[in-house]
Design a protein around this motif. Structure first.
Motif, PDB file in Angstrom:
ATOM      1  N   SER A  11      -6.880   4.211   4.972  1.00  0.00           N
ATOM      2  CA  SER A  11      -6.190   3.005   4.025  1.00  0.00           C
ATOM      3  C   SER A  11      -7.127   2.707   2.951  1.00  0.00           C
ATOM      4  O   SER A  11      -8.569   2.706   3.227  1.00  0.00           O
ATOM      5  CB  SER A  11      -6.375   1.633   5.038  1.00  0.00           C
ATOM      6  OG  SER A  11      -5.363   1.886   6.155  1.00  0.00           O
ATOM      7  N   GLN A  13      -7.617   0.418  -1.079  1.00  0.00           N
ATOM      8  CA  GLN A  13      -7.082  -0.370  -2.165  1.00  0.00           C
ATOM      9  C   GLN A  13      -6.719   0.492  -3.163  1.00  0.00           C
ATOM     10  O   GLN A  13      -7.063   1.726  -3.633  1.00  0.00           O
ATOM     11  CB  GLN A  13      -8.018  -1.393  -2.655  1.00  0.00           C
ATOM     12  CG  GLN A  13      -8.085  -2.435  -1.313  1.00  0.00           C
ATOM     13  CD  GLN A  13      -9.083  -3.784  -1.969  1.00  0.00           C
ATOM     14  OE1 GLN A  13      -9.695  -3.795  -2.735  1.00  0.00           O
ATOM     15  NE2 GLN A  13      -8.567  -4.820  -1.234  1.00  0.00           N
ATOM     16  N   PRO A  87      -0.166   2.013  -4.564  1.00  0.00           N
ATOM     17  CA  PRO A  87       0.814   1.771  -3.417  1.00  0.00           C
ATOM     18  C   PRO A  87       1.943   2.854  -3.162  1.00  0.00           C
ATOM     19  O   PRO A  87       2.162   3.074  -2.107  1.00  0.00           O
ATOM     20  CB  PRO A  87       1.111   0.464  -3.682  1.00  0.00           C
ATOM     21  CG  PRO A  87       0.179  -0.208  -4.781  1.00  0.00           C
ATOM     22  CD  PRO A  87      -0.206   0.723  -5.582  1.00  0.00           C
ATOM     23  N   SER A 124      -2.838  -0.115  -0.512  1.00  0.00           N
ATOM     24  CA  SER A 124      -2.593  -1.533  -0.643  1.00  0.00           C
ATOM     25  C   SER A 124      -2.934  -2.065  -2.191  1.00  0.00           C
ATOM     26  O   SER A 124      -3.868  -1.729  -2.917  1.00  0.00           O
ATOM     27  CB  SER A 124      -3.246  -2.443   0.336  1.00  0.00           C
ATOM     28  OG  SER A 124      -4.704  -2.320   0.255  1.00  0.00           O
TER      29      SER A 124
END
Length: 125
Positions: A11, A13, A87, A124
């Motif tokens: 994960s 950003q 994303p 994200s």
């Protein structure tokens, strides 16, 4: 039998970077086309990048300029450097390899015989 094992997902950003690795084993001779493909839930499989035995690379339009495919033959490893992640890059990423001479481009996933189990990339906002 060729086996492919992906790693490096995770994960991150938006705007971040990840490097995926694909460790290949079981090759008894020459290498052929290898590539990265991805699939998000509810979407079709999408070609990300490929690299042929002569080093020729192709990239999907959505990743050009941001992703780089490379390979280290001494380590039997394929890489995908992913920068400026968005994303919409969120997906399961799969490593694939051909079992012989074949087309080698991001639209030719059906020509690749061997597939890894995949590694999840989540970006994200």
């Amino acid at each position: 039998q060729v086996q492919l094992v992906e790693s490096g997902g995770g994960s991150v950003q938006s705007g971040g970077s990840l490097r995926l690795s694909c460790a290949a084993s079981g090759y008894s001779g020459r290498r052929y086309c290898m590539g990265w493909f991805r699939q998000a839930p509810g979407k079709e499989r999408e070609g990300v990048a490929t690299i042929d035995s002569d080093g020729t690379t192709t990239y999907g339009d959505s990743v050009k300029g941001r992703f780089t495919i490379s390979q280290d033959n001494a380590k039997n490893t394929l890489y995908l450097q992913m920068n400026s992640l968005k994303p919409e890059d969120t997906a399961m990423y799969y490593c694939a390899a051909a079992g012989g001479p074949s087309r080698c481009d991001v639209g030719g996933y059906h020509a690749l015989s061997y597939w890894g189990q995949g590694t999840q990339v989540t970006v994200s906002s």
